[in-house]
Design a protein around this motif. Structure first.
Motif, PDB file in Angstrom:
ATOM      1  N   ILE A 567      -4.830   7.048  -8.632  1.00 54.22           N
ATOM      2  CA  ILE A 567      -3.535   7.401  -8.041  1.00 54.22           C
ATOM      3  C   ILE A 567      -3.341   6.676  -6.715  1.00 54.22           C
ATOM      4  CG2 ILE A 567      -2.201   9.287  -7.038  1.00 54.22           C
ATOM      5  CD1 ILE A 567      -3.479  11.126  -9.131  1.00 54.22           C
ATOM      6  N   SER A 568      -4.409   6.648  -5.908  1.00 51.28           N
ATOM      7  CA  SER A 568      -4.315   5.975  -4.608  1.00 51.28           C
ATOM      8  C   SER A 568      -4.025   4.489  -4.787  1.00 51.28           C
ATOM      9  CB  SER A 568      -5.623   6.164  -3.834  1.00 51.28           C
ATOM     10  OG  SER A 568      -5.885   7.523  -3.619  1.00 51.28           O
ATOM     11  N   ALA A 569      -4.686   3.868  -5.770  1.00 49.27           N
ATOM     12  CA  ALA A 569      -4.462   2.446  -6.027  1.00 49.27           C
ATOM     13  C   ALA A 569      -3.031   2.182  -6.466  1.00 49.27           C
ATOM     14  CB  ALA A 569      -5.444   1.948  -7.082  1.00 49.27           C
ATOM     15  N   LEU A 570      -2.497   3.054  -7.310  1.00 52.34           N
ATOM     16  CA  LEU A 570      -1.117   2.885  -7.766  1.00 52.34           C
ATOM     17  C   LEU A 570      -0.131   3.052  -6.618  1.00 52.34           C
ATOM     18  CD1 LEU A 570      -1.271   4.808 -11.180  1.00 52.34           C
ATOM     19  CD2 LEU A 570      -1.149   2.333 -10.834  1.00 52.34           C
ATOM     20  N   VAL A 571      -0.396   4.045  -5.765  1.00 48.67           N
ATOM     21  CA  VAL A 571       0.488   4.272  -4.618  1.00 48.67           C
ATOM     22  C   VAL A 571       0.423   3.089  -3.660  1.00 48.67           C
ATOM     23  CG1 VAL A 571       0.872   5.717  -2.583  1.00 48.67           C
ATOM     24  CG2 VAL A 571       0.389   6.775  -4.807  1.00 48.67           C
ATOM     25  N   PHE A 572      -0.808   2.589  -3.425  1.00 51.07           N
ATOM     26  CA  PHE A 572      -0.970   1.442  -2.529  1.00 51.07           C
ATOM     27  C   PHE A 572      -0.243   0.237  -3.094  1.00 51.07           C
ATOM     28  CE2 PHE A 572      -3.235  -2.435  -1.347  1.00 51.07           C
ATOM     29  CZ  PHE A 572      -3.191  -2.350   0.050  1.00 51.07           C
ATOM     30  N   ARG A 573      -0.393   0.004  -4.411  1.00 51.99           N
ATOM     31  CA  ARG A 573       0.273  -1.148  -5.028  1.00 51.99           C
ATOM     32  C   ARG A 573       1.788  -1.008  -4.939  1.00 51.99           C
ATOM     33  NH1 ARG A 573       2.309  -2.524 -10.050  1.00 51.99           N
ATOM     34  NH2 ARG A 573       2.004  -4.714 -10.683  1.00 51.99           N
ATOM     35  N   ARG A 574       2.298   0.189  -5.167  1.00 47.05           N
ATOM     36  CA  ARG A 574       3.751   0.415  -5.091  1.00 47.05           C
ATOM     37  C   ARG A 574       4.270   0.153  -3.681  1.00 47.05           C
ATOM     38  NH1 ARG A 574       6.927   5.007  -4.056  1.00 47.05           N
ATOM     39  NH2 ARG A 574       8.937   5.021  -5.158  1.00 47.05           N
ATOM     40  N   ASN A 575       3.543   0.658  -2.668  1.00 45.16           N
ATOM     41  CA  ASN A 575       3.964   0.435  -1.284  1.00 45.16           C
ATOM     42  C   ASN A 575       3.873  -1.038  -0.911  1.00 45.16           C
ATOM     43  OD1 ASN A 575       4.478   3.125  -0.991  1.00 45.16           O
ATOM     44  ND2 ASN A 575       2.521   3.586   0.021  1.00 45.16           N
ATOM     45  N   TYR A 576       2.836  -1.717  -1.420  1.00 46.38           N
ATOM     46  CA  TYR A 576       2.652  -3.134  -1.107  1.00 46.38           C
ATOM     47  C   TYR A 576       3.810  -3.960  -1.674  1.00 46.38           C
ATOM     48  CZ  TYR A 576       0.606  -7.801  -1.034  1.00 46.38           C
ATOM     49  OH  TYR A 576       0.395  -9.136  -0.839  1.00 46.38           O
ATOM     50  N   ILE A 577       4.172  -3.671  -2.932  1.00 49.34           N
ATOM     51  CA  ILE A 577       5.287  -4.398  -3.558  1.00 49.34           C
ATOM     52  C   ILE A 577       6.584  -4.120  -2.816  1.00 49.34           C
ATOM     53  CG2 ILE A 577       6.671  -4.581  -5.663  1.00 49.34           C
ATOM     54  CD1 ILE A 577       4.141  -3.999  -7.252  1.00 49.34           C
ATOM     55  N   TYR A 578       6.760  -2.861  -2.403  1.00 47.14           N
ATOM     56  CA  TYR A 578       7.981  -2.497  -1.682  1.00 47.14           C
ATOM     57  C   TYR A 578       8.076  -3.257  -0.362  1.00 47.14           C
ATOM     58  CZ  TYR A 578      11.373   0.375   0.835  1.00 47.14           C
ATOM     59  OH  TYR A 578      12.449   0.807   1.576  1.00 47.14           O
ATOM     60  N   GLN A 579       6.929  -3.353   0.370  1.00 46.49           N
ATOM     61  CA  GLN A 579       6.932  -4.060   1.649  1.00 46.49           C
ATOM     62  C   GLN A 579       7.163  -5.562   1.451  1.00 46.49           C
ATOM     63  OE1 GLN A 579       3.235  -3.034   3.506  1.00 46.49           O
ATOM     64  NE2 GLN A 579       3.835  -0.902   3.867  1.00 46.49           N
ATOM     65  N   GLU A 580       6.608  -6.134   0.365  1.00 48.40           N
ATOM     66  CA  GLU A 580       6.804  -7.557   0.098  1.00 48.40           C
ATOM     67  C   GLU A 580       8.278  -7.866  -0.170  1.00 48.40           C
ATOM     68  OE1 GLU A 580       4.745 -10.315  -0.025  1.00 48.40           O
ATOM     69  OE2 GLU A 580       3.333  -9.016   1.032  1.00 48.40           O
ATOM     70  N   LYS A 581       8.946  -6.968  -0.869  1.00 46.05           N
ATOM     71  CA  LYS A 581      10.354  -7.200  -1.167  1.00 46.05           C
ATOM     72  C   LYS A 581      11.228  -7.055   0.066  1.00 46.05           C
ATOM     73  CE  LYS A 581      10.271  -5.872  -6.045  1.00 46.05           C
ATOM     74  NZ  LYS A 581      10.821  -4.938  -7.053  1.00 46.05           N
TER      75      LYS A 581
END
Length: 582
Positions: A567-581
């Protein structure tokens, strides 16, 4: 975000700890007296409180006075609690309101459960039965499961087996009731059935049995490394830390094999008496807050090689309830000839015949061995191996070697192994011998071999459900009654299948959602299992899919931890993609 998730995770663990702390209820022991002897039942108040209260209410209002066992089904159950004899007149026991089903523990040999009407899980009243065999595959899986509310204690199953061994007669035509399997004592087969023929049961809650005590035992030796010709003294102390006096205490403190009481010396007890021949220390009464001591001198009877002598003292019998069984035994070890470590192995085996209703290429009948090795000694048992040899009828079977690895002190390792049975076969006798070995030094009294034999019938025995009245059996599994896990692993006794069955009994069946899931599983699993059982690839794939489920059941905290990581990895990945965009 991670801190927040971790904080919620800790809260969940805390709540789970609060939810799953078991209630420590006072145990209740029931005494069942019969013409063939008496046995005791430990009522499981913490597992089936309403069912236990229901059963005790029948005892307290004398409903079970002059009741008798009216059914003995071969290889299945003995059943009572439905009828009594009043002034030589057969009377049905007046039923109280039915109790809500509390199925949890499996219907294995030695358990006591409630009978009920077919198609109504919540219909149990007064009728009860003792399982004389492992009936879990049948009784756990129909009509909501049959509620186990007690366990026969000690050697009480010897009495149950004696009742079960009585000749059974069909007395339905001469009596108003279901007496098609009526066990009778010394009945000649013709003539009037009298009171002397019935297996009466007097069921009570004796005060002396239900006294609350806490007996603790300590065992020490004055010299752990004596010279070969020197004697030692074992000192055993028993203390009563409970709230009531303890009566009729028996403690087994037999000298290890290879040791004896030295000439000219005698055991000394501060209370009671000690029998050197049997190794039993008997104490009539040990008052609350008091203790008693046994000093037992010993010497090796002969010394040829370095040896270790593992001495254990344990509570073998007493009239009462013990609130803490963990302190009912204690041990000490004597090393002679320079040894410094010692293991003490015991070997146990249970056997069963696993039947399929039809013979399949990849899913045959099997004669199953469930082999357990326990290290009761103080030290590690290294490289423990067991070998099964034997035959089915006149046909010798291939030897089976089990590698248990190292077994730590106090641990038990268990493995399931099988002999495949031919599809077309006549009745036969399975004869087997099992020998366990270890590279470590084993005490001289280690029991590391077992021999036995069992009948292997030519086809599955017929089994009827225990109900009042008896309904048409409910088919809970297509193609022989097996489910997906059983089809995948090849035996309902496979350790993984047992873990999943335990999760079903102890978790799923205790909630509405879990019961709905189990009901759906029972409905759709059998036809899927039929396909899996006949296809090697599907069986392999199913085992791969079930393995993480089994590990999640056996190691729930580890499963939560890994789920948290995902769950933590998925949340981190989601936040990372959001920040990149952005």
């Amino acid at each position: 975000m991670l801190k927040t998730i971790f904080g919620q995770f800790l809260k969940i663990l805390t709540l789970a700890g609060l939810v799953f702390i078991p209630l420590q209820l006072q145990a209740v022991i029931v005494l069942v007296e019969t013409p063939l002897g008496s046995f005791q039942i430990d009522l499981l108040e913490d597992e089936a409180p309403n069912t236990v209260d229901n059963f005790v209410s029948y005892i307290n209002d004398d409903s079970f006075v002059n009741s008798f066992f009216h059914r003995s089904s071969t290889g299945f159950v003995i059943q009572g609690g439905s009828y009594t004899l009043v002034d030589e007149t057969l009377v049905e026991i007046a039923e109280n309101l039915p109790v809500v089903n509390e199925f949890g523990r499996s219907n294995i040999r030695g358990t006591v459960a409630m009978a009920k009407r077919g198609g109504d899980p919540n219909s149990a009243t007064s009728s009860w039965f003792v399982n004389v065999a492992d009936n879990s595959a049948n009784l756990d899986n129909q009509n909501g499961g049959f509620t186990v509310f007690g366990v026969v204690l000690g050697d009480g199953m010897d009495i149950v087996d004696a009742i079960h061994a009585l000749t059974v007669f069909d007395a339905t035509e001469t009596s108003s009731g279901d007496f098609s399997e009526l066990p009778l004592i010394d009945y000649p087969g013709v003539g009037v059935i009298t009171e002397d023929h019935l297996v009466f049961t007097q069921i009570t809650l004796p005060d002396d049995i239900n006294e609350i005590t806490d007996l603790s035992i300590t065992n020490s030796v004055d010299i752990t490394n004596p010279a070969p010709a020197n004697s030692v003294t074992f000192t055993v102390t028993v203390s009563n830390d409970g709230s009531d006096d303890a009566n009729d205490i028996e403690i087994l403190e037999a000298l290890p094999e290879g040791m004896e009481v030295p000439t000219g010396m005698v055991p000394v007890v501060s209370l009671g008496s000690y029998d050197v021949d049997t190794g039993i220390w008997t104490i009539d009464t040990l008052t609350t807050g008091s203790s008693a001591t046994l000093n037992l001198p010993a010497i090796p009877s002969q010394f040829t090689n370095p040896e270790c002598f593992f001495n254990q003292a344990k509570l073998s019998d007493f009239a009462g309830l013990d609130t803490d069984s963990e302190n009912n035994s204690s041990s000490s070890t004597v090393f002679v000839g320079g040894l410094t470590t010692c293991s003490d192995l015991t070997l146990a085996v249970s056997t069963d015949v696993f039947f399929e209703a039809q013979c399949r290429t990849n899913f045959l009948d099997a004669f199953d061995f469930l082999v357990s090795v326990t290290n009761n000694g103080p030290d590690l048992a290294e490289n423990v191996m067991a070998t099964i040899t034997g035959s089915l009828g006149d046909t010798a079977q291939d030897d089976i070697v089990i590698d248990f690895g190292d077994i730590a002190a106090g641990d038990t390792e268990t493995f399931l192994r099988s002999w495949n049975l031919a599809c077309a076969r006549a009745d036969a006798v399975a004869t087997y011998s099992i020998l366990a070995t270890t590279d470590s030094t084993a005490s001289t009294d280690s029991l590391i071999s077992v021999e036995g034999e069992d009948d292997v019938p030519d086809n599955p025995p017929a089994v009827d459900p225990v109900v009042t009245p008896t309904p048409t059996p409910t088919n809970t599994g297509g193609g022989g009654g097996c489910f997906i896990a059983t089809a995948a692993y090849g035996s309902y006794m496979h350790p993984y299948v047992k873990e999943l069955r335990g999760f079903r009994d102890n978790v799923l069946l205790h909630s509405d959602m879990g019961q709905r899931f189990v009901a759906l599983y029972y409905r759709y699993s059998p036809p899927i299992a039929d396909v899996i059982a006949e296809n090697v690839v599907l069986r392999t794939m199913t085992r791969m899919l079930l393995t993480p489920v089994v590990y999640a059941v056996v190691y729930p905290l580890m499963a939560i931890f890994f789920a948290l990581i995902v769950i933590s990895a998925l949340v981190f990945r989601r936040n990372y993609i959001y920040q990149e965009k952005n």
